[in-house]
Design a protein around this motif. Structure first.
Motif, mmCIF file in Angstrom:
data_model
loop_
_atom_site.group_PDB
_atom_site.id
_atom_site.type_symbol
_atom_site.label_atom_id
_atom_site.label_comp_id
_atom_site.label_asym_id
_atom_site.label_seq_id
_atom_site.Cartn_x
_atom_site.Cartn_y
_atom_site.Cartn_z
ATOM 1 N N LEU A 114 -4.925 4.594 3.483
ATOM 2 C CA LEU A 114 -6.101 3.879 3.439
ATOM 3 C C LEU A 114 -7.254 4.640 3.825
ATOM 4 C CD1 LEU A 114 -4.522 0.793 5.338
ATOM 5 C CD2 LEU A 114 -5.384 0.905 2.758
ATOM 6 N N VAL A 115 -7.299 5.465 4.574
ATOM 7 C CA VAL A 115 -8.397 6.449 5.100
ATOM 8 C C VAL A 115 -8.951 7.150 4.020
ATOM 9 C CG1 VAL A 115 -9.500 8.310 6.608
ATOM 10 C CG2 VAL A 115 -7.781 6.387 7.587
ATOM 11 N N GLN A 116 -7.906 7.745 3.144
ATOM 12 C CA GLN A 116 -8.464 8.703 2.183
ATOM 13 C C GLN A 116 -8.454 8.088 0.897
ATOM 14 O OE1 GLN A 116 -8.709 11.912 2.508
ATOM 15 N NE2 GLN A 116 -7.996 12.386 4.286
ATOM 16 N N GLY A 117 -8.381 6.741 0.770
ATOM 17 C CA GLY A 117 -8.710 5.913 -0.298
ATOM 18 C C GLY A 117 -7.481 6.203 -1.555
ATOM 19 N N ILE A 118 -6.328 6.364 -1.170
ATOM 20 C CA ILE A 118 -5.366 6.388 -2.052
ATOM 21 C C ILE A 118 -4.108 5.585 -2.020
ATOM 22 C CG2 ILE A 118 -4.115 8.317 -0.884
ATOM 23 C CD1 ILE A 118 -3.859 9.803 -3.476
ATOM 24 N N GLN B 4 -14.279 14.240 1.119
ATOM 25 C CA GLN B 4 -14.446 12.699 0.741
ATOM 26 C C GLN B 4 -13.281 11.716 0.465
ATOM 27 O OE1 GLN B 4 -17.862 12.471 -1.914
ATOM 28 N NE2 GLN B 4 -19.319 13.183 -0.143
ATOM 29 N N PHE C 128 -10.198 10.297 -1.719
ATOM 30 C CA PHE C 128 -9.884 10.150 -3.407
ATOM 31 C C PHE C 128 -10.732 9.077 -3.912
ATOM 32 C CE2 PHE C 128 -6.259 12.437 -1.477
ATOM 33 C CZ PHE C 128 -5.772 13.067 -2.583
ATOM 34 N N GLU D 281 0.396 11.997 9.843
ATOM 35 C CA GLU D 281 -0.395 10.773 10.233
ATOM 36 C C GLU D 281 -0.573 10.011 8.874
ATOM 37 O OE1 GLU D 281 -4.051 11.887 11.709
ATOM 38 O OE2 GLU D 281 -4.476 9.774 12.433
ATOM 39 N N PRO E 111 0.996 -1.240 0.070
ATOM 40 C CA PRO E 111 0.005 -0.161 0.107
ATOM 41 C C PRO E 111 0.825 1.324 -0.107
ATOM 42 C CG PRO E 111 -0.096 -0.991 2.235
ATOM 43 C CD PRO E 111 0.808 -2.028 1.234
ATOM 44 N N VAL F 98 -4.320 1.852 -2.168
ATOM 45 C CA VAL F 98 -4.200 0.699 -3.000
ATOM 46 C C VAL F 98 -5.268 0.689 -4.246
ATOM 47 C CG1 VAL F 98 -3.692 -0.886 -1.026
ATOM 48 C CG2 VAL F 98 -6.125 -0.188 -1.142
ATOM 49 N N GLY F 99 -5.506 -0.212 -4.854
ATOM 50 C CA GLY F 99 -6.255 -0.139 -5.982
ATOM 51 C C GLY F 99 -7.869 -0.261 -5.647
ATOM 52 N N VAL F 100 -8.727 -0.190 -6.618
ATOM 53 C CA VAL F 100 -9.956 0.011 -6.282
ATOM 54 C C VAL F 100 -10.723 -1.083 -5.471
ATOM 55 C CG1 VAL F 100 -11.024 -1.032 -8.395
ATOM 56 C CG2 VAL F 100 -12.171 0.869 -7.223
ATOM 57 N N ASP F 101 -10.055 -2.313 -5.667
ATOM 58 C CA ASP F 101 -10.596 -3.370 -4.715
ATOM 59 C C ASP F 101 -9.749 -3.606 -3.583
ATOM 60 O OD1 ASP F 101 -12.351 -4.177 -6.556
ATOM 61 O OD2 ASP F 101 -11.116 -5.196 -7.840
ATOM 62 N N GLY F 102 -8.930 -2.791 -2.999
ATOM 63 C CA GLY F 102 -8.268 -2.907 -1.867
ATOM 64 C C GLY F 102 -7.032 -3.700 -1.934
ATOM 65 N N LEU G 240 -11.557 14.168 -4.001
ATOM 66 C CA LEU G 240 -12.808 14.734 -3.858
ATOM 67 C C LEU G 240 -12.879 15.897 -2.631
ATOM 68 C CD1 LEU G 240 -14.761 11.348 -4.377
ATOM 69 C CD2 LEU G 240 -14.320 13.130 -6.079
#
Lengths: 577, 442
Positions: free
Chosen positions: A297-301, A347, A349, A293, A280, A303-307, A344
């Motif tokens: 993971l929290v921001q969605g940036i 919200q 990424f 910090e 990641p 890993v890939g779309v499937d985690g 975003l």
């Protein structure tokens, strides 16, 4: 105007413009590899078989104006081989080409004093001592180097004195003034643990040294990773390693590669993104107290779309959709697609790789150097990707992407999607190569962004951009006074016509590479900029009004425009034959 | 009665019927599938019973071996454990699972150490696809009768039927150690290695079956692919040339050749073979499914969707086709259609993780957080090792403002992902579903 006010103003000014009526796309810019004619002749050193992972990862390239003559000079890492490293401690880590006249370069490495031997991997440029001269940091296997610029492209090796040797297998490097004390600090990512006396033989492990049935170099899977480093600049020419204290040391020891700073949340403090191979990625949010910090993971940036973790290599920030927020481009291993994350805001990424139409083209390649860059001066950021496999052995596999791969250019369609225009840009007609780092900047000072690309085992490519299409453009060179001298971390926002765009001065990025520290903006049909706002790391802002396009401006913090020179197109006689 | 393995070895033609079943028409295929599945279960039961016997005895000689200790001397009016066992066994043979279950539990009430009762309860639950319960029962049976290879074979089958080929490896390996001539265990183990991309081991295990299986196209295909991946050129060429020899110009042959190309990411070559297969039999089961995969690989989503739809027209009951169609729909952001197809896939196979994840992502995108969480809960139940569940759940919770819970999920994700990194997983390799290849040999 204080920084927070500017940020607020920025939000008011910068509104999404996707889908609005825009002028037709200009002709696709055309690239020509001028490296040989321009004198870039030193071949990158690499063993043909790539028996060990350390032989596959080098390396980066860089752009620097080492004598402040207004013309960009070029840096390339030299690489090495296991045999040469064992026998002689490796090779000169970098080559420096001085641009004597427009597009005429001379190798001045030795005269410049850039003589440390090792195994060069990456390059980052910054003025760490605020003396007005850009210094060079080189990462490598077995130790890094800091070269202090003495003027006129003469350098002194101050690695040990400064305390930034690093060691192990360093890869990415990126400078930024993360605590905004006026001195740039240095982040260094590191890859895997490699013991030169105990190198695992290719194919020696059925799981970690095989690729589609082929016996290949081992790793990175199955190898221990290395921690990352953060060197805090004490302001006296020395540094303190504070990665653990700052929370950026990577306790899980992922395989770190590309690194880039950027203020993704518009709070005026530089944040840090680190690409990890087969792990990641990190997004370190600056907590404004000297610590970070990890929020990937929290921001969605992360890993890939499937985690699923990806084999990430190169990175860049850029506001490709003009919504006032930095988006992220990450290049990845084969069969993973490069990833475009749209910012975003609150919200986080969202992975828009599929919907932006870059997935299909990038899927079969191993991506490395990359950048958001406005190649046709339309005012919209395009995306360039340099590709190349890590295993030469894949050439024996039917149907598999080859070791040598094409470069890709995606033109911004101004609706959130991109169109691949590599062929029209002349890129697919160029010889295939296994490429790594790419650096972006206006090397010829003609207002078009050019590209230097590292070709593994070969001399570099200098992709001269013939983009003269009538579009206007501008470049800004920033000089800090209270802020660090090169203005690293400063954000320039340009209003021209209906378009509002911004960029930040960054040291490090792409794949282990250094772009032009001057900021380039395409302005389309707009011959002037109604507002140019510079938010400096010090918190100061400079705002300029009604600035004509088609100049290279030098802006002094708190003083405004100190110098300007008109951008002049190349004439035939200046193009090396 | 002969033992299972010897019966298996003497009648290899049954394997051909089984493995070629995929290439027959749907009706026939279903009948064959049901028939063979039934045979497999019977076979497993017989193996279990026979191998449970003490050394030197046979089932025919000592049918009372299953009689429990507690059964001796019991009053005639109360059924003995032996009688209950026989009644349960008869019910099991007749497919009356409820009655069988009831009787075996009654056996256990009398003799809690009856390995046979536990083992047959395991079979009951296998038939009901109650995999967790089946595993629990078989596990107890195995602990009570560790010498009985049939129990371990069934444990392996429980994993295998859930497509958990990784977990199936250990029990199959164990069976093969104790019964090296077990063709069934060898074939299943070879397939498990194959699906876990342990190419070298797959070749080593499957190659000794050449004498019996070299007329079996599926066997040759699997062996050829594994050998190719393992750089065993001689075996690769031998398998493929035999495949060409026996396949001739049949549609089945072209389907397999196309699939071989697909595995090598040679999409255009794969499509050329599939076209030849379609010329011979456009309704060949799994043909359009594989064509869909090739187009999906080429990211030609429109064509891929069309192929999956055609496959569904040929075989409306294959969950994978709906799953892939849903995937394509989701990639094209046709979320409503994707949702329908994922639901349909899950109706056919409630354990299809990709469909549950697909639904979760659609709900997440729509902001239907509770639905997304519910779908993710299902994934976690089906696939507790799937760490991406925790990532997606963390994202949903983050959007819901439940930062602490989100953080806990991200921590779990990181911990599990790091553990998976140790095992490497399948990150670097493609994932081409091969439902037609997972059919069990008898």
């Amino acid at each position: 105007m204080c920084k927070s006010t500017l940020v607020a103003l920025g939000f008011l000014l910068i509104v999404p413009v996707l889908g609005q009526k825009t002028p037709p796309h200009p002709a696709v810019p055309h690239f020509e590899d001028m490296a040989a004619q321009a004198g870039l002749s030193v071949a990158h050193i690499s063993s043909p078989e790539k028996r060990y992972i350390v032989e596959s990862m080098s390396g980066g390239v860089g752009l620097i104006d080492c004598d402040n003559d207004g013309k960009l000079d070029i840096l390339t890492v030299n690489g090495s081989t296991v045999d040469r490293y064992r026998e002689n401690g490796g090779d000169l880590m970098i080559t420096l080409y001085h641009q004597d006249a427009r597009l005429k370069f001379t190798d001045i490495t030795k005269q410049a004093g850039l003589t440390r031997k090792g195994w060069g991997m990456g390059i980052a440029v910054a003025d760490y001592d605020n003396d007005g001269l850009p210094d060079i940091y080189v990462t490598g296997y077995g130790g890094n180097a800091l070269y202090r610029n003495l003027g006129n492209c003469k350098f002194e090796d101050v690695t040990e004195k400064a305390g930034v040797a690093g060691g192990a297998f360093s890869t990415g490097a990126a400078w930024a003034d993360y605590d905004r004390d006026g001195y740039v600090d240095l982040f260094v990512s590191r890859y895997v643990h490699v013991d030169m006396s105990k190198l695992p033989a290719p194919g020696s492990d059925a799981k970690f040294c095989r690729y589609r049935g082929l016996l290949v170099q081992c790793g990175p899977w199955g190898m221990a990773g290395e921690s990352d480093l953060l060197f805090h600049n004490r302001g006296d020419g020395t540094f303190e390693e504070v990665s653990k204290k700052a929370g950026v040391d990577d306790p899980d020891h992922y395989y770190g590669l590309g690194a880039v700073w950027g203020d993704y949340d518009n709070d005026g403090w530089p944040d840090l993104y680190v690409a990890n191979d087969a792990g990641p990625n990190f997004l370190y949010h600056n907590r404004r107290d000297g610590t970070f910090e990890e929020e990937g993971l929290v921001q969605g940036i992360a890993v890939g779309v499937d985690g699923m973790q990806q084999g990430s290599m190169g990175v860049d920030w850029g506001d490709y959709d003009h919504d006032g927020r930095l988006d992220m481009m990450v290049t990845n291993f084969v069969n993973q697609s490069d990833t475009l994350y749209r910012n975003l805001g609150r919200q986080g990424f969202v992975d828009v790789t599929g919907t932006s139409h870059i997935a299909k083209t990038t899927y079969p390649y191993v991506g490395w150097g990359t950048a958001f860059s406005d190649m046709d001066n339309s005012g919209w950021l395009d995306i360039f990707v340099a590709n190349g496999h890590v295993y030469p052995q894949v050439d024996s596999l039917p149907g598999e992407a080859h070791y040598r791969q094409p470069m890709l250019l995606f033109r911004n369609r101004r609706d959130g999607t991109f169109e691949e225009v590599s062929a029209a840009a002349g890129l697919t007609a160029m010889p295939l190569a296994s490429r790594r780092g790419a650096a972006f900047g206006d090397i010829s000072n003609d207002g078009c962004l050019d590209i230097v690309v590292l070709n593994v085992g070969e001399p570099p490519s200098l992709l001269l951009n013939h983009c003269q299409n009538g579009n206007h453009r501008v470049l800004f060179k920033l000089v800090g006074t209270q802020s660090n001298r090169l203005g690293i971390g400063a954000r320039v926002t340009v209003n021209s016509g209906k378009l509002v765009q911004f960029s930040e001065v960054r040291s490090g990025g792409s794949y282990l590479s250094q772009n032009d520290l001057r900021l380039h903006f395409g302005l389309g049909a707009e011959a002037k900029m109604s507002v140019v706002a510079i938010a400096w790391p010090s918190g100061k802002t400079d705002t300029l009004h009604d600035i004509p396009a088609d100049f290279i401006y030098t802006i002094l913090e708190g003083k405004g425009i100190r110098d300007k020179s008109r951008i002049s197109p190349l004439v035939d006689s200046e193009v090396p034959k | 009665m002969s033992s299972g393995p010897s019966r298996w070895i003497r009648r290899p033609e049954q394997l051909d019927i089984l493995l070629l079943a995929d290439t027959t028409t749907l009706g026939k295929r279903r009948q064959l599938g049901d028939l063979l599945r039934s045979r497999i279960l019977s076979f497993c039961l017989i193996v279990l019973i026979v191998t449970r016997l003490a050394p030197g005895t046979t089932f025919a000689q000592t049918p009372n071996t299953w009689q429990t200790r507690a059964g001796y001397g019991a009053p005639e009016t109360t059924p003995t454990a032996e009688q209950l066992f026989i009644t349960g066994e008869t019910a099991l043979r007749n497919g009356d699972l409820n009655r069988a279950e009831q009787n075996f539990w009654r056996v256990l009430a009398i003799d809690p150490h009856s390995a046979g009762a536990y083992a047959n309860l395991g079979v009951v639950y296998m038939r009901r696809k109650q995999w967790d319960q089946a595993l629990r029962m078989l596990g107890k049976a195995d602990r009570l009768a560790p010498a009985v290879v049939g129990i371990r074979l069934n444990i392996g089958l429980v994993y295998y039927r859930q497509n958990d080929f990784r977990s199936a490896i250990a029990p199959f390996e164990s069976v093969l150690r104790d019964a090296p001539n077990s063709t069934q265990a060898r074939y299943l183990l070879g397939l498990c290695y194959f699906f876990n991309e342990r190419w070298t081991e797959a070749v080593e295990i499957l190659l000794p079956l050449w004498g019996e299986q070299s007329l079996n196209m599926n066997y040759l295909y699997v062996l050829g692919i594994a050998a190719h991946k393992a750089a065993r050129t001689e075996v690769d060429e031998r398998a493929l040339s035999r495949l060409a020899e026996i396949g001739q110009d049949t549609p089945e042959f072209h389907l397999l050749m196309g699939k071989a190309h697909l595995n090598n990411t040679e999409d255009d070559k794969a499509l050329a073979e599939f076209a030849l297969a379609a010329k011979g039999d456009s309704k060949l089961p799994f043909l359009h499914f594989n064509m869909g995969l090739a187009y999906l690989d080429k990211q030609d989503y429109e064509q891929a969707a069309q192929e999956f739809r055609q496959d569904i027209a040929v075989e409306p009951d294959v969950a994978f086709s709906y799953d892939k169609l849903g995937t394509v729909d989701a990639l094209e952001e046709k979320d409503a259609e994707a949702e329908i197809n994922f639901h349909q896939a899950l109706r056919l196979d409630p354990h299809l993780v990709t469909s549950q994840l697909g639904l979760a992502k659609i709900y997440q995108k729509r902001g239907q957080n509770s639905e997304a969480l519910s779908a993710l809960d299902q994934v976690e139940k089906i696939s507790p090792d799937n760490y991406t569940v925790h990532y997606l759940r963390g994202q949903v919770l983050q959007r819901m403002g439940q930062r602490q819970r989100a953080k806990a999920e991200f921590n779990t994700y990181t911990r599990m992902m790091n553990a998976a990194r140790e095992r490497r997983g399948r990150e670097l390799s493609g994932d081409i579903p091969s439902p037609e290849l997972t059919k069990e040999p008898e």
